[in-house]
Design an enzyme around this catalytic site. Structure first.
Site, mmCIF file in Angstrom:
data_model
loop_
_atom_site.group_PDB
_atom_site.id
_atom_site.type_symbol
_atom_site.label_atom_id
_atom_site.label_comp_id
_atom_site.label_asym_id
_atom_site.label_seq_id
_atom_site.Cartn_x
_atom_site.Cartn_y
_atom_site.Cartn_z
ATOM 1 C CB SER A 83 -0.947 -0.004 1.207
ATOM 2 O OG SER A 83 -0.225 -0.144 2.401
ATOM 3 C CB THR A 199 -1.680 6.266 3.996
ATOM 4 O OG1 THR A 199 -2.641 6.212 2.975
ATOM 5 C CG2 THR A 199 -1.124 7.663 4.097
ATOM 6 C CB THR A 217 -0.419 6.136 0.026
ATOM 7 O OG1 THR A 217 -1.236 4.977 -0.088
ATOM 8 C CG2 THR A 217 -1.058 7.248 -0.788
ATOM 9 N NE ARG A 227 -8.452 7.303 -4.692
ATOM 10 C CZ ARG A 227 -7.851 7.154 -3.522
ATOM 11 N NH1 ARG A 227 -6.547 6.949 -3.470
ATOM 12 N NH2 ARG A 227 -8.528 7.211 -2.405
ATOM 13 C CB THR A 250 -4.191 6.115 7.364
ATOM 14 O OG1 THR A 250 -4.116 4.912 6.602
ATOM 15 C CG2 THR A 250 -4.836 5.821 8.707
ATOM 16 N N GLY A 251 -6.563 5.842 5.337
ATOM 17 C CA GLY A 251 -7.906 5.359 5.035
ATOM 18 C C GLY A 251 -8.410 5.905 3.716
HETATM 19 N N1 GLY Z 1 -5.311 7.436 2.179
HETATM 20 C C1 GLY Z 1 -4.752 7.064 0.967
HETATM 21 C C2 GLY Z 1 -5.629 7.135 -0.186
HETATM 22 O O1 GLY Z 1 -6.830 7.185 -0.066
HETATM 23 O O2 GLY Z 1 -5.114 7.129 -1.275
#
Ligand code: GLY
Length: 339
Positions: A83, A199, A217, A227, A250-251
């Protein structure tokens, strides 16, 4: 010329209005100039190893900015980490695109988004900060800049990530779509959750009292090409204000961007909240605005004020953060959560 009595009256009125408007922190001041206890914190279990690398910089009296830049390169280089960085899972089209940002206590910042073929996006983000008049470079422009700066172009899709992508193409739990209702993450694929966590956000306070932060990330696995999440967006995935503190997230980045999450956490601290209270309130803002969506996704905030007090909060259980200072090395703590 301003009449002194009129000036005083206006100032006093202004102060009362501020007091009436809500909680006003009296603790806004220039960064501490005397020696303070250095500390570094970062998101998730992989933050432990990252903190260790950052601590090596802080422990020698190094700058917080160098510490976070050094620390987050550990998960960026980790071939087991899918990730962040080099071994990050690709997008829907099989392309590894990376996001990163870095910021210091004086508001200097740099970021890259949807950057391909460069193993350490955090290093490019710092170059954007220090060698361009810009804050954010994206896609081909970010790659062009990185190559001009001498970074090596590499294939980042590892055999393991490619295999996982092919597996995903067969089952395709998550079909990215403009219609978020068609998402089906399955039990283990909760975005931002334990099995799909993402992240590294890292915040450091050095012995001179200087704060800095970094965030990097590969974003949401199998995302639409192009994106961009919260991590490279200053104020969303990362924010630092030397007078107050720093925050990172994060998330699911979309939810963090909608709420200018990290900026919100720092502003709440400015109003007098502790880092823990500020993270909690920022998480609740997301939950209250989208209660149906929030129960199926994860967002976590991590914050540190300029004195080194730390807080964290998440929507779902399972978010952990690593803390490292002179007393505690390799410490991993669970964050409180809404559910
Ligand atoms: N928090 C990392 C992302 O949504 O790309």
């Amino acid at each position: 010329m301003v009449d002194r009595r009129a000036f005083l009256k206006t100032s006093l009125l202004g102060a009362s209005a501020l007091a009436l408007a809500g909680r006003v922190s009296a603790d806004v001041a220039a960064p501490a100039s005397k020696a303070v206890a250095a500390k570094v914190i970062s998101t998730w279990d992989f933050g432990v190893a990252a903190n260790r690398a950052a601590w090596a910089v802080l422990d020698k009296g190094g700058h917080a900015l160098d510490a976070v830049e050094t620390g987050v390169q550990v998960p960026e280089a980790d071939l087991k980490n899918h990730s962040v960085g080099r071994a990050g899972y690709p997008d829907r089209d099989g392309r590894v695109t990376l996001d990163a940002s870095i910021m210091d206590a004086d508001g200097n910042c740099g970021a890259v988004a949807a950057l391909e073929h460069i193993a350490h996006p955090i290093l490019v983000a710092r170059r954007v900060m220090e060698r361009t008049p810009h804050v954010l470079l994206v896609g081909d422009g970010a790659l062009q800049f990185a190559l001009e700066q001498g970074f090596k172009k590499e294939e980042l899709l590892t055999p393991e990530s490619e295999k996982a992508w092919h597996e995903w193409l067969k089952t395709a739990h998550y079909q990215p779509s403009a219609n978020s209702e068609v998402r089906d993450y399955g039990k283990t694929g909760l975005p931002g959750g334990h099995d799909n966590h993402d992240t590294i956000g890292m915040l450091a306070l050095d012995a001179q009292g200087r704060l800095a932060g970094a965030c990097t990330t590969s974003g949401m696995a199998w995302k639409l090409h192009g994106r961009v999440g919260d991590s490279p967006i200053i104020g969303a995935g990362l924010y630092v204000d030397g007078e107050i503190g720093a925050a990172t997230s994060t998330g699911v980045g979309e939810e963090v961007i909608r709420n200018a999450g990290s900026f919100l956490v720092v502003e709440l601290m400015r109003q007098g909240r502790t880092p823990q209270e500020a993270c909690h309130e920022a998480v609740m803002r997301i939950v209250k605005r989208r209660p149906d969506a929030a129960k199926d996704l994860q967002v976590g905030f991590l914050a540190m004020n300029r004195h080194g007090d730390v807080g964290a909060w998440a929507i779902q259980p399972g978010f952990s953060y690593a803390v490292c200072d002179a007393q505690r090395q390799d410490t991993l703590l669970p964050a409180k959560s809404v559910y």
